[in-house]
Design a protein around this motif. Sequence first.
Motif, PDB file in Angstrom:
ATOM      1  N   MET A   1      37.300  37.677  47.506  1.00 46.05           N
ATOM      2  CA  MET A   1      38.361  37.274  48.430  1.00 46.05           C
ATOM      3  C   MET A   1      39.645  38.014  48.072  1.00 46.05           C
ATOM      4  SD  MET A   1      39.031  33.440  46.889  1.00 46.05           S
ATOM      5  CE  MET A   1      37.277  33.078  46.877  1.00 46.05           C
ATOM      6  N   ALA A   2      40.351  38.492  49.103  1.00 49.70           N
ATOM      7  CA  ALA A   2      41.630  39.169  48.890  1.00 49.70           C
ATOM      8  C   ALA A   2      42.725  38.120  48.748  1.00 49.70           C
ATOM      9  CB  ALA A   2      41.927  40.091  50.063  1.00 49.70           C
ATOM     10  N   THR A   3      43.587  38.269  47.749  1.00 46.57           N
ATOM     11  CA  THR A   3      44.623  37.277  47.481  1.00 46.57           C
ATOM     12  C   THR A   3      46.000  37.928  47.469  1.00 46.57           C
ATOM     13  OG1 THR A   3      44.451  37.569  45.084  1.00 46.57           O
ATOM     14  CG2 THR A   3      43.019  35.912  46.105  1.00 46.57           C
ATOM     15  N   LEU A   4      47.042  37.104  47.536  1.00 41.19           N
ATOM     16  CA  LEU A   4      48.420  37.589  47.517  1.00 41.19           C
ATOM     17  C   LEU A   4      48.734  38.292  46.209  1.00 41.19           C
ATOM     18  CD1 LEU A   4      51.235  37.748  48.799  1.00 41.19           C
ATOM     19  CD2 LEU A   4      51.695  35.464  47.836  1.00 41.19           C
ATOM     20  N   SER A   5      48.218  37.777  45.098  1.00 40.40           N
ATOM     21  CA  SER A   5      48.515  38.396  43.803  1.00 40.40           C
ATOM     22  C   SER A   5      47.982  39.830  43.745  1.00 40.40           C
ATOM     23  CB  SER A   5      47.918  37.568  42.671  1.00 40.40           C
ATOM     24  OG  SER A   5      46.510  37.517  42.767  1.00 40.40           O
ATOM     25  N   GLN A   6      46.834  40.090  44.377  1.00 41.75           N
ATOM     26  CA  GLN A   6      46.297  41.452  44.400  1.00 41.75           C
ATOM     27  C   GLN A   6      47.216  42.388  45.176  1.00 41.75           C
ATOM     28  OE1 GLN A   6      42.432  40.516  46.093  1.00 41.75           O
ATOM     29  NE2 GLN A   6      41.422  40.725  44.098  1.00 41.75           N
ATOM     30  N   LEU A   7      47.783  41.893  46.266  1.00 45.24           N
ATOM     31  CA  LEU A   7      48.707  42.709  47.045  1.00 45.24           C
ATOM     32  C   LEU A   7      49.980  42.995  46.247  1.00 45.24           C
ATOM     33  CD1 LEU A   7      49.525  44.006  49.794  1.00 45.24           C
ATOM     34  CD2 LEU A   7      50.481  41.765  50.413  1.00 45.24           C
ATOM     35  N   LEU A   8      50.525  41.972  45.594  1.00 44.45           N
ATOM     36  CA  LEU A   8      51.774  42.153  44.850  1.00 44.45           C
ATOM     37  C   LEU A   8      51.595  43.088  43.658  1.00 44.45           C
ATOM     38  CD1 LEU A   8      53.053  38.442  44.872  1.00 44.45           C
ATOM     39  CD2 LEU A   8      53.825  40.335  46.321  1.00 44.45           C
ATOM     40  N   GLU A   9      50.357  43.208  43.148  1.00 43.37           N
ATOM     41  CA  GLU A   9      50.114  44.047  41.976  1.00 43.37           C
ATOM     42  C   GLU A   9      49.973  45.530  42.315  1.00 43.37           C
ATOM     43  OE1 GLU A   9      46.654  42.322  40.307  1.00 43.37           O
ATOM     44  OE2 GLU A   9      47.688  40.550  39.497  1.00 43.37           O
ATOM     45  N   LEU A  10      49.950  45.891  43.606  1.00 50.60           N
ATOM     46  CA  LEU A  10      49.814  47.297  43.978  1.00 50.60           C
ATOM     47  C   LEU A  10      51.116  48.026  43.642  1.00 50.60           C
ATOM     48  CD1 LEU A  10      47.971  46.935  47.420  1.00 50.60           C
ATOM     49  CD2 LEU A  10      46.994  47.485  45.182  1.00 50.60           C
ATOM     50  N   PRO A  11      51.073  49.016  42.752  1.00 54.68           N
ATOM     51  CA  PRO A  11      52.326  49.636  42.261  1.00 54.68           C
ATOM     52  C   PRO A  11      53.053  50.478  43.305  1.00 54.68           C
ATOM     53  CG  PRO A  11      50.407  50.776  41.380  1.00 54.68           C
ATOM     54  CD  PRO A  11      49.881  49.582  42.091  1.00 54.68           C
ATOM     55  N   ASP A  12      52.335  51.049  44.258  1.00 55.47           N
ATOM     56  CA  ASP A  12      52.965  51.948  45.223  1.00 55.47           C
ATOM     57  C   ASP A  12      53.878  51.233  46.206  1.00 55.47           C
ATOM     58  OD1 ASP A  12      51.572  53.966  44.011  1.00 55.47           O
ATOM     59  OD2 ASP A  12      49.953  54.011  45.506  1.00 55.47           O
ATOM     60  N   LEU A  13      53.725  49.924  46.353  1.00 51.66           N
ATOM     61  CA  LEU A  13      54.517  49.195  47.339  1.00 51.66           C
ATOM     62  C   LEU A  13      55.813  48.650  46.755  1.00 51.66           C
ATOM     63  CD1 LEU A  13      51.681  47.195  49.176  1.00 51.66           C
ATOM     64  CD2 LEU A  13      52.776  49.335  49.888  1.00 51.66           C
ATOM     65  N   GLY A  14      55.811  48.284  45.503  1.00 55.19           N
ATOM     66  CA  GLY A  14      57.024  47.768  44.873  1.00 55.19           C
ATOM     67  C   GLY A  14      57.453  46.427  45.429  1.00 55.19           C
ATOM     68  N   LEU A  15      56.524  45.600  45.811  1.00 48.81           N
ATOM     69  CA  LEU A  15      56.848  44.287  46.367  1.00 48.81           C
ATOM     70  C   LEU A  15      57.335  43.359  45.259  1.00 48.81           C
ATOM     71  CD1 LEU A  15      53.751  43.864  48.728  1.00 48.81           C
ATOM     72  CD2 LEU A  15      55.975  44.885  49.246  1.00 48.81           C
ATOM     73  N   LYS A  16      58.284  42.471  45.613  1.00 49.83           N
ATOM     74  CA  LYS A  16      58.892  41.590  44.634  1.00 49.83           C
ATOM     75  C   LYS A  16      58.756  40.142  45.098  1.00 49.83           C
ATOM     76  CE  LYS A  16      63.312  40.638  42.340  1.00 49.83           C
ATOM     77  NZ  LYS A  16      64.751  41.023  42.281  1.00 49.83           N
ATOM     78  N   LEU A  17      58.080  39.312  44.297  1.00 50.56           N
ATOM     79  CA  LEU A  17      57.905  37.904  44.643  1.00 50.56           C
ATOM     80  C   LEU A  17      59.195  37.147  44.349  1.00 50.56           C
ATOM     81  CD1 LEU A  17      55.914  35.661  45.583  1.00 50.56           C
ATOM     82  CD2 LEU A  17      55.376  35.302  43.162  1.00 50.56           C
ATOM     83  N   LEU A  18      59.720  36.458  45.375  1.00 52.84           N
ATOM     84  CA  LEU A  18      60.950  35.684  45.226  1.00 52.84           C
ATOM     85  C   LEU A  18      60.677  34.182  45.132  1.00 52.84           C
ATOM     86  CD1 LEU A  18      63.137  37.541  47.901  1.00 52.84           C
ATOM     87  CD2 LEU A  18      62.994  37.978  45.434  1.00 52.84           C
ATOM     88  N   GLN A  19      59.620  33.731  45.799  1.00 50.93           N
ATOM     89  CA  GLN A  19      59.283  32.306  45.798  1.00 50.93           C
ATOM     90  C   GLN A  19      57.760  32.181  45.871  1.00 50.93           C
ATOM     91  OE1 GLN A  19      60.950  29.266  45.581  1.00 50.93           O
ATOM     92  NE2 GLN A  19      58.862  28.432  45.587  1.00 50.93           N
ATOM     93  N   SER A  20      57.191  31.466  44.913  1.00 54.06           N
ATOM     94  CA  SER A  20      55.735  31.296  44.923  1.00 54.06           C
ATOM     95  C   SER A  20      55.347  30.077  45.753  1.00 54.06           C
ATOM     96  CB  SER A  20      55.205  31.134  43.502  1.00 54.06           C
ATOM     97  OG  SER A  20      55.750  29.964  42.906  1.00 54.06           O
TER      98      SER A  20
END
Length: 489
Positions: A1-20
């Motif tokens: 299953m694809a999860t949010l944590s997998q998306l946030l861990e992709l280094p090329d995007l540089g996404l930043k979690l502000l609220q879990s």
Amino acid sequence: MATLSQLLELPDLGLKLLQSGPGDPELSWVSITELLGLAEYLEGGEIIMTTGLTLGADDPGWLDFVAGLSRARVAAIGFGVGVNHDTVPTPLLRAASTYRVALFEIPLPVPFIAVSKAVAGLLRSDELRAARSALQVQLRLLDSARGSQDPAEVLASIAQATGRQLALVSGKDRVLASTQGFQSDGAELVALNTEGTLHLAIAGSGPLTPEGSSVIAAGAMALGFSVRSDRASDRAERERWELLTGRILSGALPAATAEVLAPGVRLPRTLRAVAVQGSPEDISGWRGEPRLGLDRLIGSTEELAGGLARAWQIVDGSAPEAALTRIAQHGLDAVVGRAVAATALPMSVRSAAGRLGDLPGRSSLYVEPRRAQTIWADRDAPFLEAVLGLGASPEHGAIALSREVLGPLAATGPNRKASTEPDRELLCETLGALFASDGQRGPAAAALGIHRNTLRDRIARIERLTGRSLASAADRAELWFALRADELA
């Protein structure tokens, strides 16, 4: 299953979690919107990306926006900064915290399409993993059709891969094998043979994935192949089981020989011999049902006087109820022998044979409503069991007395040596026929198929060998008890 944590861990995007949010949400899709009332178009698990075009930095409308997405059970909100807002608006942060909706920042110059492609890639990888896993299960199931895997094991493999409860059902509602917790209410039926007499029943709620559907299809194929190859209705196969059953019941072969014809199936600790009796048509219908494993231990059919037929079956000594239910559903009567170790089946046969005379005759088959009769050799005569001390050592008092009464007609003497009387079995059969006919010589001779003069000669030999007179009530009682003890012990 694809999860949010997998998306946030992709280094090329540089996404930043502000609220879990609560846990690590699974991703189902991704959507880009600047609408405020999007919730009614969502199914749950989506990532919603926005630049906040329609709302100002301090607009209270952010609360309603997040509240709607929370009700729709979205996976997260992705906010793109540097387009309409330099930073994530504070009301949006507070609303995400209030409703516990995950919120992450998408920095410039990362385009929304890059995030969408990343989510699509994660979903595709997850689908490939699921497909590979499903393929492995399918291969195992199809391999089991060529091997010796028990149908219950096949059902367990399908259940583990799909989360469903399953059962192998014969006829309308006869369960041959099932997974734990199976409930037939609302179960979907998949036919496994062209006659429509065997089905795979599938119970459970919630949507089934394509991979799950393919696993069930493969499992149905495996069960269909297995059952068709195992069916006792196949003449050659049934004849092998009949021959084997007859030899096991007679003691010519050990019961463990059955495991040769049913590899992977193990004998229970105790067994019982069951005599099944009724009309030839009902016996044939009972025998023709699909059977698996040791349930096929049924001997050949014997035609009886008066239009009756009889067959013997070997069943689990501690749990014979399922087999007896199937017998009764066909309107057949049964005598259940004592539970014995696998090496002592002839003793169970003798205990059941001693009660065959208590079964109703042909006329009872036409009585409405028809109620099948089941006689238990070890339950319906507790007084006799106690008096004879069945299960005791060969030196038990009742058994020793029976030898003294029968003399040369006893199967073994005090020193456990076999009787030397050549006509012992013939004379014991004659004695049993006399008791069954209440001492009337005419019916006894007819049951034995001999002339009354021949019967008279046999009675004279019995009285001479035992030293008892059948004209004496006391002697008859002693002979009856002695004969029963000799048969059962």
